[in-house]
Enzyme design. Structure first.
Site, PDB file in Angstrom:
ATOM      1  CE  LYS A  56      -0.644  -0.643   4.979  1.00  0.00           C
ATOM      2  NZ  LYS A  56      -1.518  -1.240   6.002  1.00  0.00           N
ATOM      3  NE  ARG A 155      -7.119  -0.348  10.137  1.00  0.00           N
ATOM      4  CZ  ARG A 155      -5.858  -0.472   9.716  1.00  0.00           C
ATOM      5  NH1 ARG A 155      -5.011   0.540   9.856  1.00  0.00           N
ATOM      6  NH2 ARG A 155      -5.426  -1.585   9.187  1.00  0.00           N
ATOM      7  CE1 TYR A 275      12.070  32.584   4.820  1.00  0.00           C
ATOM      8  CE2 TYR A 275      12.111  30.183   4.742  1.00  0.00           C
ATOM      9  CZ  TYR A 275      11.987  31.408   4.093  1.00  0.00           C
ATOM     10  OH  TYR A 275      11.782  31.452   2.755  1.00  0.00           O
ATOM     11  CG  MET A 321       9.100  24.147   0.179  1.00  0.00           C
ATOM     12  SD  MET A 321       8.274  25.146  -1.069  1.00  0.00           S
ATOM     13  CE  MET A 321       7.057  26.003  -0.076  1.00  0.00           C
TER      14      MET A 321
HETATM   15  C1  LIG Z   1      -0.710  -2.195   6.663  1.00  0.00           C
HETATM   16  C2  LIG Z   1      -1.303  -3.521   6.922  1.00  0.00           C
HETATM   17  C3  LIG Z   1      -0.484  -4.652   7.025  1.00  0.00           C
HETATM   18  C4  LIG Z   1       1.014  -4.556   7.076  1.00  0.00           C
HETATM   19  O1  LIG Z   1       1.390  -4.034   8.330  1.00  0.00           O
HETATM   20  P1  LIG Z   1       2.930  -3.842   8.743  1.00  0.00           P
HETATM   21  O2  LIG Z   1       2.859  -3.394  10.158  1.00  0.00           O
HETATM   22  O3  LIG Z   1       3.456  -2.775   7.840  1.00  0.00           O
HETATM   23  O4  LIG Z   1       3.605  -5.135   8.537  1.00  0.00           O
HETATM   24  C5  LIG Z   1      -1.102  -5.883   7.150  1.00  0.00           C
HETATM   25  N1  LIG Z   1      -2.449  -5.994   7.174  1.00  0.00           N
HETATM   26  C6  LIG Z   1      -3.260  -4.926   7.093  1.00  0.00           C
HETATM   27  C7  LIG Z   1      -4.729  -5.119   7.163  1.00  0.00           C
HETATM   28  C8  LIG Z   1      -2.721  -3.650   6.984  1.00  0.00           C
HETATM   29  O5  LIG Z   1      -3.522  -2.591   6.924  1.00  0.00           O
END
Ligand SMILES: *Cc1c(COP(=O)(O)O)cnc(C)c1O
Length: 380
Positions: A56, A155, A275, A321
């Site tokens: 992801k 969640r 700054y 920046m």
């Molecule tokens: C992001 C995620 C993972 C991976 O988690 P890590 O802590 O990065 O290994 C696995 N399962 C779900 C549902 C996630 O959202």
């Protein structure tokens, strides 16, 4: 003096880098060989369980297509993305081989796009299940999916009451590849929530048709065999983030981030720096300004330092920046010049160190890294 002029390794990826090394202010080196080694280390811990790869947010900022290609060389053929859009891009890059699951599920009306791209939803609600069954009936095929249940993170996934209320034939036309859930506290091995979630997961999957099971993320793998089930879903550990906080990191580092010196100067005692003049020289100082700033994903409030040949070079004044001013007085005069590279993440300062200084986690540091870097893939 630095490896600024080292030859570029060959790369097979069209999008490996859109910015040349000469044109970039910073260089992000991603070691695909280390990602492969991390995958092998996790597999060793998992014994017989399968190991997927979580990609992801563009492979935690490191390039989902590149990471997936590396993992496929280790036999990994199940990937997870968060969003349908990420899955569509990844499918184009990888071709039709691997299974790609969409963790956040499909929003209503997007089922046909998932089908067209050959993506499998993670079904998180009864409504999503119904929509996917309708898609299956319309195509006249059984369609693959993962079913997620909420074992106590609140969640994503079907709530216990929702699971219980499912009709006996609720999964007709669905090929359940696995039933999954996600741990809220896996990085705290002594937290009783882990065992509570595992028991809730057991109970919930007992109410569903028999299918393989998946519970562990990276840290979950280190909770031991009862958490491994049939498929683990690591992300962070593949990318070198420590899955066992507070203990030595069992993974290899994967990223190195170096920024280019744009200019050096000497200032007198009392000079205002950056700054707002939040810093004044307490004596004569030698400074270097690097072409790297908060637009590159380094939090403006994260006081920190860069490193050069093992010497710590503290940031002075505010982060801009596109630039940060370093106090390089600890180096010999002329020891650092325009075009030289200083280290921001690497052997002197780990990803988890950087996250600690910024009051955040390695996940956020990686996924915040900006788009202006020259990206160099090594270990291909
Ligand atoms: C992001 C995620 C993972 C991976 O988690 P890590 O802590 O990065 O290994 C696995 N399962 C779900 C549902 C996630 O959202």
């Amino acid at each position: 003096m630095s490896d600024a002029k080292a030859p570029l390794p060959p790369t097979t990826f069209a999008n490996a880098s859109t910015v040349s090394e000469a044109a970039a202010g910073a260089i992000l080196t991603i070691d695909l060989g280390a990602i492969r080694e991390n995958y092998r280390r996790l597999k060793t811990r998992l014994n017989a369980a399968h190991c997927a790869g979580v990609l992801k947010a563009d492979g935690y900022g490191l390039g989902a297509a590149q990471v997936a290609s590396a993992l496929m060389k280790e036999g990994c053929d199940i990937f997870f993305v968060a969003l349908l859009g990420e899955g569509i891009v990844l499918r184009k890059a990888l071709g039709s081989g691997p299974d790609i699951f969409v963790l956040n599920g499909l929003s209503p009306g997007s089922e046909s796009q998932a089908l067209a791209a050959g993506l499998h939803p993670v079904i998180n609600s009864a409504a999503q299940l119904k929509a996917w069954r309708e898609a299956a009936r319309a195509t006249g095929q059984r369609l693959a999916a993962a079913i997620q249940v909420d074992s106590g993170m609140s969640r994503l996934g079907m709530a216990p009451a929702e699971v219980q209320a499912l009709a006996k034939d609720a999964f007709d036309d669905i090929d359940i590849r696995f039933v999954m859930s996600h741990l809220a506290c896996a990085d705290e091995p002594r937290n009783p929530a882990n065992e509570a979630q595992r028991l809730a997961f057991e109970r919930l999957r007992g109410m569903l048709p028999r299918a393989p099971a998946s519970l562990a993320n990276s840290s979950g793998i280190f909770l031991g065999a009862p958490y491994h089930y049939d498929l683990a879903r690591p992300g962070a550990a593949l990318y070198g983030i420590n899955p066992t906080p507070g203990e030595p990191n069992p993974m290899l580092p994967v990223v190195r981030l170096q920024a280019k010196v744009a200019q050096t100067r000497e200032v007198e005692k009392g000079a205002g720096i950056g700054y707002g003049h939040t810093y004044h020289a307490r004596g004569p100082l030698r400074l270097a300004t690097i072409s790297f700033g908060y637009a590159d994903g380094w939090h403006r409030r994260a006081a920190s330092a860069a490193w050069f040949e093992g010497v710590r070079l503290p940031f002075v004044g505010r982060i801009s920046m596109d630039s940060i001013i370093l106090d390089i007085s600890a180096l010999p005069a002329g020891g650092l010049g325009e075009g030289d590279l200083v280290e921001l993440i690497g052997p002197s300062q780990s990803l988890d160190d950087v996250a600690g200084h910024a009051g955040t986690i390695g996940y956020e540091v990686l996924t915040s890294l900006g788009a202006r870097f020259h990206r160099r893939y090594v270990g291909i």
